[in-house]
Design an enzyme around this catalytic site. Structure first.
Site, short mmCIF file in Angstrom:
data_model
loop_
_atom_site.label_atom_id
_atom_site.label_comp_id
_atom_site.label_asym_id
_atom_site.label_seq_id
_atom_site.Cartn_x
_atom_site.Cartn_y
_atom_site.Cartn_z
N SER A 120 -22.46 -24.04 -29.07
CA SER A 120 -23.31 -23.36 -30.17
C SER A 120 -24.06 -22.24 -29.96
O SER A 120 -24.67 -21.43 -30.82
CB SER A 120 -24.08 -24.24 -31.05
OG SER A 120 -23.33 -25.64 -31.47
N GLU B 250 0.79 -1.24 -0.08
CA GLU B 250 0.11 0.05 -0.02
C GLU B 250 0.88 1.28 -0.08
O GLU B 250 0.45 2.16 -0.54
CB GLU B 250 -0.97 0.10 0.97
CG GLU B 250 -1.91 -1.06 1.06
CD GLU B 250 -2.99 -1.03 0.03
OE1 GLU B 250 -3.50 0.01 -0.22
OE2 GLU B 250 -3.16 -2.03 -0.81
#
Length: 715
Positions: A367, A97
């Site tokens: 498909s 950080e």
């Protein structure tokens, strides 16, 4: 000469006076700003870490704004002294950080400037740049997006740096920051992830805690292992770069084991799935994990009570009941006109299975990807009457493709190829127009470019056969673009965000984007209506109103799909099975409810049951039909060489004859009844006669050739 000087001097004096006045004004304003800032710093009280932790839970409501779904923010917090926090943990958090924490003044001018610019533009909120600023932001946890809040955070950051030590700031930050899993502070986080006190952690575990701070809901290894590992490695690299661990330690580091997240019963059933989806969208809007969990927000979601109930009831009524070990079922439904996600079935119970099957990208689509290629072809001017080699097998660009069951169809037009889900014809079409063109259309319509197996870097001829693994929500949204006649609306689960004080912070506005032409979208819809009328999804006729959709089944029956829509709702249903290691395995052996093979069975039955109930109060609407589309009847006498290049075959040409019948089924109301269990007949089924009532028993189709390596429909 002296006269010239006398004439020039009066001209210079006003400029000097003006400059002095401007300087004095600027100096006075500067002193006023500095003095005001100094006064603000002096009057700002230092926060108590215990006060920061005492925040209000966020409440999420259904779309009616009254019925509560659940609450976010069931939290645990335990404060510990700095001496109890190992240096490895401190270094890991600093590496993740703010690695220059001990060297700066607590404020990042670059970060502040970026935040101010983004705020002015109305863009997503940027995270604070330094640990001091993050701590100050948490101290004013009002979820307010105003300039005043940012100014207060800046003032507090300066006061913290001038009135307290760096160690005290870091200690209080480590005791209040949110780590996910409802854990505030490193002690609670250590217990949540490792089941032990923070004092017992090693540098590898510490690096994981540092890693999750950036985005706890995503970087939790129980949620996204791959992303979590990548962030963990980043933290370790930073620790090694700073000299906080040795090169040998970095080389030998192993990703630590974590315990399973503890899930409250209040998240049971579908509640947890819905709340997690809302949390994810709040993150996209710029809300931090801490704000989401503890800022007392009031969220009006897009989920509709009736539609959500219909989703759960549909799976229960017609879903499989036997042989379901490892089975995953997902359902997602959106309103195409607004992008509102109205229903979601993520799994049987969030407490026992917290992975959301509706939003997770894990099942090959089969498909259901063919409509993307059809849309791309229509955009390029390819006509529905264009003929392609429908025999099996066929070689296309050195790739051998087969139809399901190796069935040959002869020469077929695009309408027939879509209705019968002819793999060989669609791969030839994709080769003709280009894989990149098909993918580009899919991305515009709504398929994320990050879809596993469907990224721009992974494209090949199998793309049209659905080797990629999208989420159910992505597919429902994509087909919604067809339903909305080419207009794309980004899906969301959030309608409104209110602060704890009732102020509206966010209001959803649906901004459609015309990503394909209406003519192209209508053409695709006409073909997908034929799939329901005479193709692989005749079971969807039971809905009793115009329906368009497409089935999809992956190789070895490892996943089954149906994605379909009416003008009002687009929904996707998927089924897949995983072993204990998370690997996909065939769906063989499931029974009860509907026939067990192919997208046209269980997915269609669940979809139909859901849509029938979800649309019960909506008027019957038809689709806008395109101009009559010429078609041809396949000529059985034309013999095609299975190994020939389809692009060189004389039968692959545009032939116009009589218009095809593309009318919608007549709207009729009918009730849902579970289909009989799948037959053991191994013959290929004959498409049922179209009707608006529930079709009769559908026989089980033969297994796909295990050596085909092809994704395709069962019919």
């Amino acid at each position: 000469m002296s006269k010239a000087r006398r004439t020039e001097r009066p001209r210079r004096r006003p400029r000097r006076r003006l400059g002095r006045r401007l300087f004095g004004t600027v100096l006075a304003l500067g002193l006023l700003v500095v003095g005001g800032f100094a006064l603000a710093v002096a009057l700002t009280p230092l926060p108590d870490p215990n006060d920061i932790a005492a925040n209000e839970a966020t409440v999420v409501y259904y779309a009616d704004g009254v019925t509560e779904i659940g609450r976010l923010g069931e939290a645990t917090r335990r404060s510990v002294s700095m001496e109890q926090i190992p240096t490895e943990v401190r270094f890991a958090v600093l590496a993740a950080e703010d690695r220059d924490f001990y060297n700066h003044s607590g404020v990042s001018p670059v970060g502040i400037g970026r935040a101010l610019i983004n705020n002015a533009r109305g863009e997503a909120v940027q995270g604070a740049s330094t640990i001091t600023q993050q701590y100050a932001k948490n101290a004013y946890l009002t979820s307010d997006r105003s300039w005043l809040r940012k100014a207060r955070e800046l003032v507090l950051s300066v006061k913290l740096e001038t009135m307290t030590s760096k160690d005290e700031i870091l200690r209080d930050y480590l005791n209040t920051i949110y780590f996910g899993r409802g854990a505030y502070g490193v002690e609670a986080a250590s217990m949540a992830y490792f089941g032990t006190s923070v004092s017992a952690l090693d540098y590898q575990q510490a690096a994981l805690l540092g890693a999750v701070i950036k985005a706890p809901s995503v970087l939790d290894p129980a949620v996204e292992t791959k992303l979590s590992r990548a962030r963990w490695a980043y933290v370790l690299d930073a620790m090694a770069e700073q000299g906080w661990i040795t090169p040998a330690q970095r080389e030998q580091a192993a990703f630590p084991d974590t315990i399973a997240p503890r899930t409250s019963n209040r998240l049971g059933g579908q509640v947890g799935y819905l709340l997690e989806a809302v949390k994810a969208d709040l993150g996209l809007l710029g809300y931090s994990a801490t704000e989401i969990e503890a800022a007392g927000l009031r969220i009006v979601s897009t989920f509709e009570v009736a539609a959500q109930s219909a989703a759960v009831a549909a799976v229960k009524a017609v879903g499989p009941t036997e042989g379901t070990d490892g089975l995953r079922i997902g359902l997602a439904a959106v309103r195409p006109s607004t992008g509102e996600v109205i229903a979601m079935y993520g799994g049987p119970d969030y407490v026992s299975s917290p992975i959301n099957n509706a939003t997770r990208s894990f099942a090959q689509a089969g498909s259901t990807f063919k409509p993307f290629a059809l849309a791309a072809a229509l955009e390029q001017g390819v006509e529905m009457t264009t003929q392609y080699n429908g025999d099996s097998p066929v070689s296309v660009q050195d790739y051998t493709v087969r139809n399901y069951g190796d069935e040959s169809f002869g020469s077929v037009d695009l309408m027939t190829a879509t209705t019968r889900s002819v793999n060989t014809a669609y791969v030839a079409l994709e080769a003709q127009i280009g894989v990149d063109a098909v993918a580009d259309t899919a991305y515009r319509i709504g398929l994320p470019m990050s879809t596993p197996g469907g990224t721009p870097e992974s494209l090949d001829l199998t793309f049209v056969l659905g080797t990629a693994s999208p989420s159910g929500l992505d597919m429902a949204s994509s087909y919604g673009t067809f339903a909305q006649r080419g207009q794309r609306v980004v899906p969301s689960t959030i309608t409104q965000v209110l602060s704890a004080d009732g102020d509206v912070q966010y209001e959803r506005s649906s901004l459609p984007d015309q990503v394909i032409s209406s003519a192209v979208a209508d053409g695709v819809t006409s073909a997908l209506q034929q799939v329901v009328l005479t193709g692989t999804a005749t079971g969807a006729q039971v809905v009793g109103r115009p329906v368009a959709g497409k089935t999809g089944t992956s190789n070895e029956n490892k996943s089954m799909w149906f994605v379909g829509y009416t003008p009002q709702i687009s929904a996707a249903v998927l089924m897949a099975r995983e072993d204990t290691e998370g690997n996909p395995v065939p769906l063989d052996g499931i029974s009860g409810g509907s026939p067990a093979w192919g997208g046209g069975s269980y997915p269609v039955a669940i979809w139909s049951a859901f849509m029938t109930a979800a649309l019960v109060n909506d008027p019957v609407e038809g689709f806008v039909q395109p101009a009559p589309v010429p078609t041809v009847t396949p000529t059985p006498s034309v013999t095609l060489d299975p190994s020939a290049d389809p692009s060189a075959d004389p039968s692959i040409s545009s032939i116009a004859t009589a218009p095809a019948d593309i009318s919608s089924p007549s709207p009729q109301q009918s009730s849902i009844a579970p289909s009989p269990e799948a037959s053991t007949d191994t013959g290929a089924p004959t498409p049922p006669t179209p009707s608006a009532s529930m079709p009769g028993p559908v026989t089980t189709a033969p297994r796909e050739d295990p050596d085909s390596g092809i994704i395709g429909d069962p019919q």
